[in-house]
Design a protein around this motif. Structure first.
Motif, PDB file in Angstrom:
ATOM      1  N   ARG A 270      34.905  11.285  94.484  1.00 22.02           N
ATOM      2  CA  ARG A 270      33.602  12.568  94.244  1.00 22.02           C
ATOM      3  C   ARG A 270      35.389  14.046  95.195  1.00 22.02           C
ATOM      4  O   ARG A 270      34.858  14.789  94.290  1.00 22.02           O
ATOM      5  CB  ARG A 270      32.601  12.502  94.758  1.00 22.02           C
ATOM      6  CG  ARG A 270      32.172  13.553  94.259  1.00 22.02           C
ATOM      7  CD  ARG A 270      30.533  13.159  95.266  1.00 22.02           C
ATOM      8  NE  ARG A 270      29.825  12.118  94.041  1.00 22.02           N
ATOM      9  CZ  ARG A 270      28.844  11.354  94.456  1.00 22.02           C
ATOM     10  NH1 ARG A 270      27.771  11.964  94.776  1.00 22.02           N
ATOM     11  NH2 ARG A 270      28.161  10.481  93.929  1.00 22.02           N
ATOM     12  N   ALA A 274      37.131  16.413  93.323  1.00 19.06           N
ATOM     13  CA  ALA A 274      37.047  18.442  93.446  1.00 19.06           C
ATOM     14  C   ALA A 274      38.225  18.174  93.785  1.00 19.06           C
ATOM     15  O   ALA A 274      38.257  19.967  93.260  1.00 19.06           O
ATOM     16  CB  ALA A 274      36.109  17.734  94.731  1.00 19.06           C
ATOM     17  N   LEU A 290      27.428  26.816  87.865  1.00 19.01           N
ATOM     18  CA  LEU A 290      27.413  25.423  87.685  1.00 19.01           C
ATOM     19  C   LEU A 290      26.845  24.201  86.978  1.00 19.01           C
ATOM     20  O   LEU A 290      25.638  24.714  87.068  1.00 19.01           O
ATOM     21  CB  LEU A 290      27.554  24.454  89.223  1.00 19.01           C
ATOM     22  CG  LEU A 290      28.973  26.022  89.992  1.00 19.01           C
ATOM     23  CD1 LEU A 290      29.231  25.124  91.570  1.00 19.01           C
ATOM     24  CD2 LEU A 290      30.907  25.769  89.415  1.00 19.01           C
ATOM     25  N   ARG A 293      24.076  18.681  86.856  1.00 19.83           N
ATOM     26  CA  ARG A 293      24.737  17.243  88.044  1.00 19.83           C
ATOM     27  C   ARG A 293      25.575  17.775  88.932  1.00 19.83           C
ATOM     28  O   ARG A 293      25.177  17.547  90.163  1.00 19.83           O
ATOM     29  CB  ARG A 293      25.474  16.777  86.633  1.00 19.83           C
ATOM     30  CG  ARG A 293      26.708  15.693  87.207  1.00 19.83           C
ATOM     31  CD  ARG A 293      27.195  15.145  86.474  1.00 19.83           C
ATOM     32  NE  ARG A 293      27.434  14.887  84.961  1.00 19.83           N
ATOM     33  CZ  ARG A 293      26.488  13.687  84.415  1.00 19.83           C
ATOM     34  NH1 ARG A 293      26.487  12.906  85.522  1.00 19.83           N
ATOM     35  NH2 ARG A 293      25.816  13.430  83.392  1.00 19.83           N
ATOM     36  N   SER A 294      25.932  19.384  89.201  1.00 15.82           N
ATOM     37  CA  SER A 294      26.806  19.955  89.925  1.00 15.82           C
ATOM     38  C   SER A 294      25.446  19.519  91.412  1.00 15.82           C
ATOM     39  O   SER A 294      25.458  19.608  92.578  1.00 15.82           O
ATOM     40  CB  SER A 294      27.367  20.923  89.785  1.00 15.82           C
ATOM     41  OG  SER A 294      28.229  21.690  91.605  1.00 15.82           O
ATOM     42  N   PHE A 297      24.363  16.298  92.774  1.00 21.07           N
ATOM     43  CA  PHE A 297      25.424  16.126  93.238  1.00 21.07           C
ATOM     44  C   PHE A 297      25.186  16.286  95.011  1.00 21.07           C
ATOM     45  O   PHE A 297      25.605  15.544  96.229  1.00 21.07           O
ATOM     46  CB  PHE A 297      27.282  15.901  93.067  1.00 21.07           C
ATOM     47  CG  PHE A 297      26.961  15.341  91.982  1.00 21.07           C
ATOM     48  CD1 PHE A 297      26.653  14.023  91.201  1.00 21.07           C
ATOM     49  CD2 PHE A 297      27.941  14.897  90.870  1.00 21.07           C
ATOM     50  CE1 PHE A 297      26.623  12.561  90.453  1.00 21.07           C
ATOM     51  CE2 PHE A 297      28.463  14.257  89.616  1.00 21.07           C
ATOM     52  CZ  PHE A 297      27.774  13.119  89.873  1.00 21.07           C
ATOM     53  N   LEU A 298      25.268  18.052  94.174  1.00 18.27           N
ATOM     54  CA  LEU A 298      25.021  18.608  96.230  1.00 18.27           C
ATOM     55  C   LEU A 298      23.945  18.456  97.077  1.00 18.27           C
ATOM     56  O   LEU A 298      24.276  17.544  98.544  1.00 18.27           O
ATOM     57  CB  LEU A 298      24.868  19.731  95.402  1.00 18.27           C
ATOM     58  CG  LEU A 298      25.216  21.072  97.058  1.00 18.27           C
ATOM     59  CD1 LEU A 298      26.209  20.768  97.818  1.00 18.27           C
ATOM     60  CD2 LEU A 298      24.728  22.162  96.526  1.00 18.27           C
TER      61      LEU A 298
END
Length: 360
Positions: A270, A274, A290, A293-294, A297-298
Motif C-alpha cells: 500500500r 502510494a 479523492l 475508498r481512499s 483506507f485512511l
C-alpha cells in the motif's frame, strides 16, 4: 603405482595433502570411523588432485590423522581441477558418508547453481560464436542445453538434483536467502543478526519455511519504518508507512507467522503503491476530491493510532511548526466529522447503508 581409468594410485605423505575451502564444518563421529579403519583398513582411498588438494575423503583423512597415520595410498585425479568438478566430487563423498546439514547443503547448492549457470552460458556463447559446426570436440552447447531465458531455472533444478537427489530447490533457496542477508554488509546489523539466529534455529531442526516467513516480515517492517522516517517522502506516504508499521508491531503477539507476513506485505504494498501514484500522476490541487475508498483506507490505517505513541516523547520532540500542523489537521478533522454527522442525522437512508458500500 596402480593405474585405473580416470585416476592413478600413489603413496603420499598425509601432511602433503592440502584441504581447501569445504562446505562441511561438522565431520560427525570421527572416533567410530577411526575404529572402523583401524579394524578393517581404508576400504576406499582418499582422492586428491595432482597438486595434492583434497577432493574426496575429508572425514577419512581426519580419522587417519587421529590414528597417527603418516603415509597412505591416494587416488590422483587429473581431470577434476575445475570448481564445478570439485564441488560435485565433494558432494559425492558426502552423500556416501554423512548427510550435509541444511545450511551446508544450501551453501553447496548455491555454488553448484552458480557454476552450472556459468557453464551453460559459456557453452551457449561458444556454440554461437567461433565454434565450427560438426566438430566432435567442440565446446559448444549440448543439443539439450537450456535456452538463455531458462538458464536460472535449469541451474536451480540441476543443482538441487545433484546436492539433494531431487529437483526441489525451494527449501535451499529459502536458506540461501537467509545466508545472503547475513553476508550482506549493506544490511542493517540487527537484521543480519536476526537472519543468523534463524539459521541457527534451522540447524537445530526448526522449520525453514517459518524462518523464511519471519525474515520476510522483518524486512518489510524495516522498509516501512524507513519510509516513515524518510523526510523526502510526502507526508501521506510517511503516515501510511508509519501506520502500517504500527499495525504489524501491534499484531506480533496475536497473529501467526503466515498472517503477520501477509499483513506486512500488504502494508508495504500500500505504501509503495502510494509512492508510485505520487510519481506517475499529475500533482493534485489542494481541493481535489479523492474517492471514498481512499477515505476508508485512511481511517483503517488510523484505527487506534493513539495507542502506539508515547505522549511525553512526542511533546519533547515535536517542533512548533509540527505541533501547529497537528492542531490544524485535528481542527479540520473535527469540523469534517461534525459536517458528516450532521448529514447522516438529516438523511436516515444514508445512515442505514451497509458499511461495505462505503468502499465502492
Amino acid at each position: 603405482m596402480i593405474s585405473t581409468p580416470g585416476h592413478i594410485e600413489l603413496e603420499r605423505s598425509i601432511d602433503s595433502i592440502r584441504i581447501g575451502s569445504r562446505h562441511r564444518t561438522d565431520f560427525g563421529d570421527i572416533d567410530a570411523l577411526a575404529a572402523s579403519i583401524e579394524k578393517q583398513g581404508l576400504l576406499q582411498p582418499i582422492t586428491v588432485t595432482p597438486d595434492g588438494t583434497l577432493v574426496c575423503g575429508a572425514r577419512r583423512l581426519a580419522a587417519l590423522r587421529q590414528l597417527g597415520v603418516r603415509k597412505l595410498n591416494v587416488w590422483v585425479r587429473s581431470g577434476i581441477s575445475d570448481g564445478l568438478a570439485q564441488l560435485l566430487a565433494e558432494q559425492d563423498d558426502n552423500a556416501l558418508h554423512k548427510t550435509l546439514s541444511p545450511t551446508e547443503a544450501a551453501t553447496l547448492y548455491r555454488e553448484v547453481k552458480m557454476l552450472l549457470a556459468e557453464d551453460a552460458r559459456r557453452r551457449q556463447v561458444a556454440s554461437r560464436f567461433g565454434v565450427e559446426q560438426g566438430n566432435p570436440r567442440s565446446d559448444g552447447a549440448a543439443t539439450v542445453a537450456a535456452p538463455v531465458t531458462s538458464l536460472d531455472g535449469y541451474a536451480r533444478a540441476q543443482a538441487a538434483l545433484l546436492v539433494t537427489g531431487t529437483r526441489s530447490y525451494t527449501t535451499l533457496e529459502r536458506i540461501g536467502y537467509l545466508q545472503g542477508i547475513v553476508a550482506d554488509d549493506s544490511q542493517d546489523e540487527a537484521l543480519r543478526r536476526l537472519a543468523s539466529t534463524e539459521l541457527d534455529l534451522i540447524s537445530d531442526g526448526g522449520s525453514v519455511a517459518a524462518a523464511h516467513r519471519r525474515m520476510k516480515t522483518q524486512l518489510a517492517f524495516a522498509e516501512l519504518e524507513q519510509l516513515a522516517a524518510d523526510a523526502a517522502q510526502p507526508a501521506g506516504i510517511r503516515h501510511a508507512a508509519s501506520a502500517g508499521a504500527s499495525r504489524v508491531h501491534a499484531a506480533e503477539n496475536t497473529q501467526t507467522d503466515i498472517e503477520l507476513e501477509k499483513l506486512a506485505k500488504e502494508a508495504l504494498s500500500r505504501a509503495k503503491t502510494a509512492t508510485k501514484a505520487r510519481n506517475t500522476r499529475p500533482v493534485a490541487s489542494s481541493h481535489s476530491r479523492l474517492p471514498v475508498r481512499s477515505f476508508v483506507f485512511l481511517w483503517n490505517d488510523l484505527h487506534e493510532w493513539w495507542l502506539h505513541y508515547d505522549y511525553a516523547e512526542i511533546v519533547s520532540e515535536l517542533t512548533d511548526e509540527q505541533w501547529q500542523q497537528f492542531e490544524a489537521t485535528l481542527a479540520g478533522t473535527i469540523a469534517f466529522a461534525e459536517r458528516m454527522r450532521s448529514l447522516r442525522d438529516d438523511s436516515p437512508a444514508v445512515a442505514l447503508l451497509p458499511a461495505r458500500s462505503l468502499a465502492r
